[in-house]
Design an enzyme around this catalytic site. Structure first.
Site, PDB file in Angstrom:
ATOM      1  N   THR A 181       1.367  -1.162   0.551  1.00 37.43           N
ATOM      2  CA  THR A 181      -0.350  -0.085   0.378  1.00 37.43           C
ATOM      3  C   THR A 181       0.705   1.605  -0.026  1.00 37.43           C
ATOM      4  O   THR A 181       1.551   1.798   0.502  1.00 37.43           O
ATOM      5  CB  THR A 181      -0.985   0.060   0.857  1.00 37.43           C
ATOM      6  OG1 THR A 181      -1.752   1.302   1.687  1.00 37.43           O
ATOM      7  CG2 THR A 181      -0.044   0.405   2.665  1.00 37.43           C
TER       8      THR A 181
ATOM      9  N   HIS B  56       2.722 -12.818  13.980  1.00 30.08           N
ATOM     10  CA  HIS B  56       3.139 -12.853  14.522  1.00 30.08           C
ATOM     11  C   HIS B  56       2.935 -14.361  14.988  1.00 30.08           C
ATOM     12  O   HIS B  56       4.105 -15.060  14.961  1.00 30.08           O
ATOM     13  CB  HIS B  56       3.665 -11.737  16.124  1.00 30.08           C
ATOM     14  CG  HIS B  56       5.088 -11.899  16.933  1.00 30.08           C
ATOM     15  ND1 HIS B  56       6.334 -12.652  16.067  1.00 30.08           N
ATOM     16  CD2 HIS B  56       5.411 -10.927  17.593  1.00 30.08           C
ATOM     17  CE1 HIS B  56       6.459 -12.366  16.962  1.00 30.08           C
ATOM     18  NE2 HIS B  56       6.424 -11.437  17.043  1.00 30.08           N
TER      19      HIS B  56
END
Length: 456
Positions: free
Chosen positions: A377, A429
């Site tokens: 982005t 994560h």
């Protein structure tokens, strides 16, 4: 008469929202001419007419969500609707039965047919239910038999469930309690205390402060009744974006790492070539294709960043398909550049320009917004220095590109003016640890700062 149906825009699409009719009843339409616009959880697009003719009837109004293959309108192609059915010959009336003798008892009345049982399955009366409607009903404990469907043929739609839930949350109108007759006063009971024992009389407790008499509860004021407030419903695209963002935050353990990159070498190369590039390819040369090119090199070196999670399994994708976030007037969409690692800067820039233009003109195909393995982005195009983007599920990482700005930087113990940029990598994560995320972003940084590839 030709039926116009809600198309299936991708394998996983089970319904769509008809957002706008581009023709009205009585209008002539050519084959493949845009007829109406739809919005799904994958793409907003125009649907062409299946045939030439006159739009005879609109079955599904704007704003309604219906399942795939549902008839939304009908087109008259001018052909005859067929010969009229032959008239049914009336049968002669049956002769009246002879009156029964007076001594004969009248026959017992014929047993009435038992009333038809109420359908226990809503599909029998309201049509098929989409998986989304079933899921919403299950998660919110809704009895679908109590929901009035407004879709085609009485079909229950997502909007019907939302309206039902909103009505269920409204507090009922307060009712005055019935008058209760006060009980007659009774004399206090006599307490028998032996004379030889001392009597203990407790001290009265401190009287509680009297409160004001309670009034009947007032109905909460809705937003639409508040002065100075304008209320409008979310667009379908906005609702889908909201659902996807909340789903992503609920699914992935988001962490963002930020690296500062010296883009001076690329800035000078771009300044040198942008005029020739515009003349030769008809589009501007931006910083974004350079970042994509560097990202593909890092994805090849660290394939786990190009993976996805499926339960306790890691899905490694062979192809590198990069989604590019495109800002629209009322939201955003992420079309995909397939096999991005096989394209050079020119090919990437042309792909970016093509997808962005067709996204803003609502010309994207369903397959062009599916199958991404990594996303980028470019919020720097709007002046943002850096941000923490949200992962595009089911991917495990997204790279944010900040604006390229000239800054004073220490180079070899001297202050120099350099074109600097922040790269922000948000990663999941659950699968990617911080060290690996920094190694990946460091690879992107290294390719950009030491750029040596020819562009033209």
């Amino acid at each position: 008469m030709i039926d116009v149906v809600m198309p299936q825009m991708g394998e996983s699409i089970v319904e769509g929202t008809l957002t706008k009719w581009l023709k009205k009843p009585g209008d002539h339409v050519e084959r493949d001419e845009p007829l109406f616009e739809i919005s799904t959880d994958k793409v907003d697009t125009e649907i062409p007419s299946p045939a030439a003719g006159t739009l005879n009837e609109i079955v599904v109004e704007e704003g309604k969500t219906v399942g795939i293959n549902t008839v939304v309108g009908r087109i008259s192609d001018g052909a005859s609707s067929g010969a009229a059915a032959p008239a049914v010959q009336e049968s002669a009336p049956a002769p009246a039965p002879a009156p029964a003798p007076a001594s004969q008892a009248p026959p017992p009345p014929a047993p009435q047919a038992a009333p038809e049982p109420v359908a226990t399955v809503v599909e029998e009366t309201a049509g098929p239910l989409s998986p989304l409607v079933r899921k919403m009903a299950r998660e919110n404990d809704i009895d679908l038999a109590k929901v009035k469907g407004t879709g085609a043929g009485g079909r229950i739609t997502k909007q019907d469930l939302e309206a039902y839930m909103a009505a269920r949350l409204q507090p009922p109108a307060p009712q005055a309690p019935p008058p209760v007759a006060a009980p007659p006063p009774q004399p206090p009971p006599q307490q028998m205390v032996p004379a030889q024992q001392p009597v203990y009389i407790p001290q009265p407790a401190t009287a509680a402060p009297q409160t004001a008499p309670q009034t009947a509860p007032q109905t909460a004021m809705t937003y639409g009744e508040m002065p100075g407030v304008r209320v409008e419903p979310m667009s379908i695209m906005r609702q889908k974006i909201a659902e996807h963002m909340v789903f992503s935050k609920r699914t992935s353990a988001h962490v963002t790492t930020v690296h500062k990159v010296d883009m001076t070498r690329i800035a000078k190369l771009r300044e040198k070539l942008k005029g020739q590039f515009q003349a030769q390819y008809g589009t501007s040369l931006t910083f974004l294709p350079f970042v994509l090119r560097a990202a593909t090199a890092a994805l090849r070196q660290y394939p786990i960043v190009n993976a996805s999670v499926d339960g306790t399994n890691i899905i490694y994708h062979r192809d590198i398909n990069i989604g590019i976030a495109v800002a629209l007037e009322n939201g955003l969409i992420v079309p995909v550049i397939r096999n991005a690692d096989e394209k050079n800067v020119v090919g990437l820039q042309r792909a970016i320009a093509d997808l962005a233009a067709r996204a803003r003109s609502r010309q994207l195909r369903p397959d062009e917004v599916q199958g991404g393995t990594f996303s980028i982005t470019n919020f720097g195009s709007f002046g943002s220095v850096f941000a923490t983007p949200v992962i595009n599920q089911p991917q495990v990482a997204i790279l944010g590109v900040g604006s390229v700005e000239k800054e004073p930087v220490v180079v070899d113990d001297a202050i120099a003016i350099r074109s600097m940029c922040y790269l922000a990598l948000t990663f999941d994560h659950r699968l990617i640890d911080g060290a690996l995320a920094d190694q990946f972003t460091g690879k992107v940084k290294s390719v950009l700062e030491s750029w040596a590839e020819e562009v033209l």
